[in-house]
Design a protein around this motif. Structure first.
Motif, PDB file in Angstrom:
ATOM      1  N   VAL A 139      -5.854  -1.223   6.574  1.00 24.60           N
ATOM      2  CA  VAL A 139      -6.423  -1.285   5.227  1.00 24.60           C
ATOM      3  C   VAL A 139      -7.926  -1.499   5.297  1.00 24.60           C
ATOM      4  O   VAL A 139      -8.697  -0.920   4.524  1.00 24.60           O
ATOM      5  CB  VAL A 139      -5.745  -2.416   4.422  1.00 24.60           C
ATOM      6  CG1 VAL A 139      -6.453  -2.657   3.098  1.00 24.60           C
ATOM      7  CG2 VAL A 139      -4.284  -2.086   4.182  1.00 24.60           C
ATOM      8  N   THR A 195      -3.449   1.044  -4.723  1.00 19.57           N
ATOM      9  CA  THR A 195      -4.568   0.106  -4.676  1.00 19.57           C
ATOM     10  C   THR A 195      -4.424  -1.016  -5.692  1.00 19.57           C
ATOM     11  O   THR A 195      -5.084  -2.038  -5.592  1.00 19.57           O
ATOM     12  CB  THR A 195      -5.897   0.844  -4.944  1.00 19.57           C
ATOM     13  OG1 THR A 195      -5.804   1.532  -6.202  1.00 19.57           O
ATOM     14  CG2 THR A 195      -6.179   1.839  -3.838  1.00 19.57           C
ATOM     15  N   PRO A 253      -2.530   5.796  -0.806  1.00 17.93           N
ATOM     16  CA  PRO A 253      -1.925   4.473  -0.937  1.00 17.93           C
ATOM     17  C   PRO A 253      -2.179   3.860  -2.310  1.00 17.93           C
ATOM     18  O   PRO A 253      -3.126   4.225  -3.015  1.00 17.93           O
ATOM     19  CB  PRO A 253      -2.610   3.667   0.163  1.00 17.93           C
ATOM     20  CG  PRO A 253      -3.937   4.334   0.344  1.00 17.93           C
ATOM     21  CD  PRO A 253      -3.684   5.798   0.119  1.00 17.93           C
ATOM     22  N   ARG A 282       0.817  -1.217   0.000  1.00 16.92           N
ATOM     23  CA  ARG A 282       0.000   0.000   0.000  1.00 16.92           C
ATOM     24  C   ARG A 282       0.852   1.269   0.000  1.00 16.92           C
ATOM     25  O   ARG A 282       0.527   2.235  -0.686  1.00 16.92           O
ATOM     26  CB  ARG A 282      -0.953   0.000   1.203  1.00 16.92           C
ATOM     27  CG  ARG A 282      -2.008  -1.105   1.132  1.00 16.92           C
ATOM     28  CD  ARG A 282      -2.777  -1.035  -0.178  1.00 16.92           C
ATOM     29  NE  ARG A 282      -3.820  -2.038  -0.279  1.00 16.92           N
ATOM     30  CZ  ARG A 282      -5.111  -1.818  -0.073  1.00 16.92           C
ATOM     31  NH1 ARG A 282      -5.515  -0.607   0.272  1.00 16.92           N
ATOM     32  NH2 ARG A 282      -5.972  -2.789  -0.189  1.00 16.92           N
TER      33      ARG A 282
END
Length: 677
Positions: free
Chosen positions: A308, A323, A321, A246
């Motif tokens: 997350v 994905t 972050p 991430r």
């Protein structure tokens, strides 16, 4: 309850420049029987985190906040005598360099006995028995005999085994391993890491594995924590982190790793800039100055670790972050000239080269001995190609490189350059020829004179060879600094003012000063972080396209050579055992030694995470002595295919029809090959 609980740990060190905070609000836990991998670039705070847990901080260092609990006991409030009782008994550390951690004037046995008697007590005989048992546990051959040896009498892998034995003497609950295999060959690295992994299970021990090698993390850790700028930026199970990282820093580290599948025609992904100095930091994401995805909020606030998903143990500290899954795709920008054919003209040739180094007799009037560093190597190097030489320490790689540039003369055989035998020429002629043959040494910090400015270092070869006027030499220095990506003002600075990667760039500029035809690079990136490695490798290839360089790259990193070299030569105990195009050598190795080296490579891939039959060592045993090498095939003492013929007849390096050359009586075929990893 976890074995080790670190909560919001802060460590500060007072320096002349001010107070730095190498550990800033770090939190993580380690369970019994679990390995937590702590990964990041140099200067991110990994080692200081381990030293803070043990309270072994440098002068001026102190824990200023947070908690460290071992089996529920708070460690930050204990006095020094109480900490001394814990170190070595309930928790221990394996340091990066065993040669500087072991006492050189004391035997291995005395150092092991000391650790046992301080924490457990008992008689000398009981301590000796325990030392012998632990040396056997860590796979030391003839453990009782080794008790009488001194550290310098052991190989690097055996010294590291002694360090592990010291840590295990009192069966600690927690083992902190700080880069335990950085300086070791890939085969010894696999043995040491597999050993730690097995002992962890046998003793139900928690392991904190500190490393910058994502391949090691993939194969040997259960969970991984990524550090940057003194802070924790991501934590997850190993497989989850490799499949779906991430934090943008984690993705950048993974992308910068050269792998066996990487297209040689593409540039490696790099991370621009350098890690922060951890002094007077602004309130922002510490990776923002180097992040291509940074936004205004990243430059205003330092993000905290968040999950997350509500029920997930995957944590990251990133406002934006990633994905997308971590699919290893090749960079879209091809390297200029990558598909252009290399020249076929032979530039350098070694013919039946031998190199022996004499040793003193072991006793007065005893027989003289010699180290057989190189034994009968024949090799041709074409103009414009990159030849990689790989093998374990002691195989003769560096000696070959030194003979190529004229720093060593062969005991027999010949080394020719442009058709002329270098060893047959006078010293004055060899010095003049040296302008065409340059060497980049492994340790750039030791190779660069600390009293000279960068400009003087780069200019020195030109002065020594009497090339150009003062103004022309200054122009050359500016051109070379630009070519290796350093600013003009770097010319007036000294080597200690630069990072390791920048010093390697200076070494490259110095090697290029005389426009040599051949550069021998001895382990050019072995001590560098993966992000800096990628920058240096890209630089080497771009300079080759720009100046038409011929490279001989010496390394024990097989992934690096697979990416960089056109051809690979594999050496074992002074002999060349396999030679061919890099794709063929790695895709279909013909020598059992090459196959074992490839099998031992730790790969940074989600497919390689977890425990299983894939996590195997590949090569067993220690490299035999070059003073008294085995008869016949030198590899036979470690080879699973060895027969009686191998003991009496040394195989010659020969190429089969349509196949690359191998020196083996029983070369691997498609049916015998180790499956590709």
């Amino acid at each position: 309850m976890s074995l080790l609980e670190v909560t919001n740990l802060r460590t500060e060190i007072d320096t002349r420049q001010g107070t730095i905070r190498p550990v800033d609000g770090v939190s993580f836990s380690v369970e019994a029987g679990q390995t937590l991998g702590l990964v990041g670039e140099s200067g991110c705070g990994k080692t200081l985190t381990g030293l803070s847990i043990l309270r072994l901080l440098p002068p001026g260092g102190a824990i200023t906040g947070g908690s460290v609990r071992l089996d529920g006991e708070e460690l930050t409030g204990l006095d020094e005598p109480a900490m001394r009782r814990l170190r070595g008994s309930r928790m221990a550390m394996i340091f990066q360099d065993p040669m500087t951690s072991l006492n050189p004037v004391r035997t291995i046995g005395s150092q092991l006995r000391e650790a046992y008697r301080i924490h457990v007590g008992g008689s000398r005989s009981a301590a000796t028995a325990r030392a012998t048992d632990v040396l056997g546990l860590v796979g030391m051959p003839r453990p009782r005999e080794r008790l009488h040896d001194y550290p310098h009498q052991l190989s690097g892998g055996m010294r590291q085994r002694v360090m592990i034995a010291l840590g295990l003497m009192c069966e600690p609950k927690l083992l902190i391993a700080d880069e335990p295999t950085t300086a070791l060959d890939v085969s010894i690295q696999a043995q040491i890491l597999t050993l730690i992994d097995d002992l962890k299970s046998q003793l139900s021990m928690g392991v904190l594995l500190v490393t910058h090698d994502m391949g090691v993390i993939a194969e040997y850790a259960d969970r991984v924590a990524v550090m940057y700028g003194g802070r924790m930026v991501e934590q997850a199970g190993v497989q989850e982190l490799f499949e779906a990282p991430r934090h943008r820093y984690t993705k950048a580290l993974l992308a910068a790793m050269p792998t066996l599948e990487l297209d040689r025609g593409a540039e490696l992904a790099t991370i621009p800039g350098a890690p922060p100095k951890l002094l007077d930091l602004a309130p922002q994401c510490r990776f923002a100055p180097r992040c291509a995805f940074a936004q205004d909020d990243c430059r205003r606030t330092d993000p905290a670790l968040t999950t997350v998903a509500p029920d997930s143990d995957h944590l990251h500290a990133c406002f934006h972050p990633a994905t997308e899954p971590a699919v290893r795709t090749e960079p879209s920008v091809p390297r200029t000239g990558a598909d252009e054919p290399r020249g076929s003209e032979t530039l350098v040739q070694l013919f039946d080269v031998h190199k022996r180094f004499g040793l003193k007799a072991q006793r007065p009037f005893g027989p003289r001995r010699a180290v057989h560093a190189v034994s009968g190597v024949t090799l041709s190097i074409a103009a414009g190609e990159t030849l990689g030489i790989v093998g374990e320490s002691g195989c003769g790689k560096t000696t070959i490189g030194r003979m190529l540039v004229g720093l060593e003369r062969p005991s027999s055989g010949s080394v020719t350059f442009d058709g002329r035998d270098l060893s047959a020429q006078s010293p004055a002629v060899r010095r003049r020829r040296r302008r065409d043959l340059q060497m980049m040494f492994q340790d750039s910090a030791a190779a660069l004179d600390p009293r000279m400015t960068v400009a003087a270092l780069i200019e020195e070869p030109l002065v020594a060879q009497g090339v150009g006027t003062r103004r022309e030499r200054r122009d050359t220095v500016r051109e070379l600094l630009d070519a290796v990506g350093l600013p003009p003002e770097a010319a007036q600075r000294y080597p200690h003012e630069f990072s390791g990667g920048q010093r390697q760039r200076i070494a490259m500029a110095r090697a290029l000063a005389l426009r040599p035809k051949v550069i021998v690079a001895d382990e050019p990136v072995s001590a560098l972080d993966v992000s800096v490695q990628a920058q240096i490798l890209n630089l080497m290839r771009s300079l080759q396209d720009r100046y038409g360089q011929t490279y001989v790259v010496i390394s024990h990193d097989l992934s690096l050579l697979k990416y960089l070299a056109d051809r690979i030569g594999v050496m074992y105990l002074g002999r060349l055992v396999e030679l061919g195009p890099s794709e063929q050598v790695y895709g279909a190795p013909r020598h059992p030694y090459t196959a074992g080296l490839i099998k031992a490579i730790p790969l940074p891939s989600a497919a390689r995470t977890g425990v299983g039959p894939e996590k195997s060592v590949g090569l067993g045993g220690e490299l035999p002595s070059a003073i008294d090498p085995p008869s016949g095939c030198h590899f036979r003492t470690r080879c699973p295919l060895a027969t009686d013929r191998c003991a009496v007849e040394a195989p010659a390096l020969t190429a089969g029809e349509g196949l690359h050359a191998v020196a083996c009586h029983h070369p691997l075929t498609t049916e015998l090959l180790t499956p590709a990893r």
